[in-house]
Design a protein around this motif. Sequence first.
Motif, mmCIF file in Angstrom:
data_model
loop_
_atom_site.group_PDB
_atom_site.id
_atom_site.type_symbol
_atom_site.label_atom_id
_atom_site.label_comp_id
_atom_site.label_asym_id
_atom_site.label_seq_id
_atom_site.Cartn_x
_atom_site.Cartn_y
_atom_site.Cartn_z
ATOM 1 N N LEU A 140 -20.676 51.433 -100.580
ATOM 2 C CA LEU A 140 -22.134 51.434 -100.667
ATOM 3 C C LEU A 140 -22.683 51.924 -101.999
ATOM 4 N N VAL A 141 -21.979 52.807 -102.682
ATOM 5 C CA VAL A 141 -22.604 53.530 -103.804
ATOM 6 C C VAL A 141 -22.250 53.079 -105.223
ATOM 7 N N PRO A 142 -21.402 52.077 -105.454
ATOM 8 C CA PRO A 142 -20.980 51.816 -106.836
ATOM 9 C C PRO A 142 -22.110 51.476 -107.800
ATOM 10 N N ARG A 143 -23.222 50.928 -107.297
ATOM 11 C CA ARG A 143 -24.320 50.553 -108.201
ATOM 12 C C ARG A 143 -25.471 51.562 -108.181
ATOM 13 N N MET A 144 -25.267 52.679 -107.511
ATOM 14 C CA MET A 144 -26.287 53.726 -107.482
ATOM 15 C C MET A 144 -26.030 54.657 -108.659
ATOM 16 N N ARG A 145 -27.014 54.783 -109.561
ATOM 17 C CA ARG A 145 -26.775 55.400 -110.864
ATOM 18 C C ARG A 145 -26.891 56.916 -110.874
ATOM 19 N N ASP A 146 -27.567 57.491 -109.910
ATOM 20 C CA ASP A 146 -27.726 58.940 -109.897
ATOM 21 C C ASP A 146 -26.346 59.607 -109.763
ATOM 22 N N PRO A 147 -26.027 60.572 -110.641
ATOM 23 C CA PRO A 147 -24.703 61.226 -110.596
ATOM 24 C C PRO A 147 -24.370 61.862 -109.255
ATOM 25 N N ARG A 148 -25.373 62.208 -108.454
ATOM 26 C CA ARG A 148 -25.073 62.867 -107.185
ATOM 27 C C ARG A 148 -24.327 61.954 -106.220
ATOM 28 N N TRP A 149 -24.359 60.643 -106.456
ATOM 29 C CA TRP A 149 -23.660 59.723 -105.561
ATOM 30 C C TRP A 149 -22.186 59.580 -105.913
ATOM 31 N N ARG A 150 -21.783 60.065 -107.067
ATOM 32 C CA ARG A 150 -20.385 59.959 -107.449
ATOM 33 C C ARG A 150 -19.522 60.789 -106.490
ATOM 34 N N LEU A 151 -18.401 60.233 -106.141
ATOM 35 C CA LEU A 151 -17.556 60.872 -105.127
ATOM 36 C C LEU A 151 -17.128 62.270 -105.552
ATOM 37 N N VAL A 152 -16.929 62.471 -106.844
ATOM 38 C CA VAL A 152 -16.485 63.794 -107.312
ATOM 39 C C VAL A 152 -17.566 64.854 -107.097
ATOM 40 N N ASN A 153 -18.811 64.428 -106.917
ATOM 41 C CA ASN A 153 -19.917 65.365 -106.703
ATOM 42 C C ASN A 153 -20.283 65.531 -105.228
ATOM 43 N N ARG A 154 -19.486 64.936 -104.347
ATOM 44 C CA ARG A 154 -19.795 64.978 -102.922
ATOM 45 C C ARG A 154 -18.929 65.990 -102.175
ATOM 46 N N ASP A 155 -19.425 66.386 -101.017
ATOM 47 C CA ASP A 155 -18.669 67.260 -100.107
ATOM 48 C C ASP A 155 -17.789 66.354 -99.242
ATOM 49 N N LEU A 156 -16.517 66.310 -99.572
ATOM 50 C CA LEU A 156 -15.571 65.415 -98.900
ATOM 51 C C LEU A 156 -14.563 66.239 -98.108
ATOM 52 N N ARG A 157 -14.536 65.999 -96.783
ATOM 53 C CA ARG A 157 -13.604 66.723 -95.916
ATOM 54 C C ARG A 157 -12.966 65.768 -94.916
ATOM 55 N N GLN A 158 -11.644 65.782 -94.888
ATOM 56 C CA GLN A 158 -10.870 64.999 -93.915
ATOM 57 C C GLN A 158 -11.315 63.532 -93.885
ATOM 58 N N GLY A 159 -11.507 62.972 -95.061
ATOM 59 C CA GLY A 159 -11.848 61.559 -95.161
ATOM 60 C C GLY A 159 -13.291 61.222 -94.846
ATOM 61 N N MET A 160 -14.149 62.231 -94.702
ATOM 62 C CA MET A 160 -15.563 62.007 -94.391
ATOM 63 C C MET A 160 -16.443 62.611 -95.485
ATOM 64 N N VAL A 161 -17.440 61.848 -95.919
ATOM 65 C CA VAL A 161 -18.402 62.321 -96.916
ATOM 66 C C VAL A 161 -19.614 62.875 -96.183
#
Length: 335
Positions: A140-161
């Motif tokens: 869903l997020v590859p074309r969303m430009r805001d840095p907060r959508w980048r996976l490295v900036n997300r809370d990722l636990r047990q395969g869930m964002v």
Amino acid sequence: MDVVLDHKELIKYPFLKESQQLARRHVESLEEFLSGSTGALALERAKERVFAAISTKRDFQGESASNIRPEFEIASYALARVLVSCIGDRSLVDRLARYEAERASFFLATEKSDIRRYVALSLGIDPDAPVMPVTRYIELVPRMRDPRWRLVNRDLRQGMVHLEPGETDELIRERIRVILVDQMPLRVPSAICERLAPATQEIAALLQQQILEQFGEVKEEAFPPCISALIAAITAGGNLTHMARFAITSFLHTIGMTTTGIAELFSRAPDFDLDRTMYQVEHISGRGGTEYTPPSCATMRTFGLCVNRDKDCERINHPLSYYRLKKNVKKKKQG
């Protein structure tokens, strides 16, 4: 989920399969439909949708479609996609997709919970879930430009964002936009495009006017140093890399230069080949069906194309921003 949408809801979400089925029951032949008075009304409404997509202002609350029946209002959505497909400009395709996504998102924000959930689930998103599988999130997020959508900036636990309040609505809007972008341009018979030529010419003229209002007349003296250097390299007969050609062509196309004008610039090269150049320019400008935007300063640096930096380069992060800045400065001096 047992939800039945009435015509009032279907008008708001014309991309749903129920909406498309309603329109198809009343519009069997596009040729015959366009020949009738109702088809003419739907075409005018379709033009309104595209005009609204070109405009920078949004007034979904003020939409007026009461003069045609719901099934033909939905047909106007389909006709709008036909119109932009006939024009063949990828930036226009993106504008229409973004407009329709924002329109649906506007209505969903005030919708009853069961309808909102039904529409979201039809798009493959659970609107009430506080988390999303990482595989789905990445789609869903590859074309969303805001840095907060980048996976490295997300809370990722047990395969869930994990999602913050309100972010699901943004993802739903983006999902609608991507679906519509991927569906266009449609394959429209040339006879239909010829029939719609008066409408498409009007739309193309408005799009060009909007681009000129945004960027003004193309002024080569306002080009950023990187673009000027590429032009100098062309004139000197340099063999530009694919990325260099992409950068200069996408930049010039975005600021409003015509395909012919871009090709004329490349004609400064000693080894100029018209057919090959036109093919490359048209492809990079979006005729091949892929949406392109000019590369950012960071990308230009990565490919070794960021050269002759000046003090104004320190204030911006995109060649288009430099161009706007220089034109605004010159305009103020003249004023």
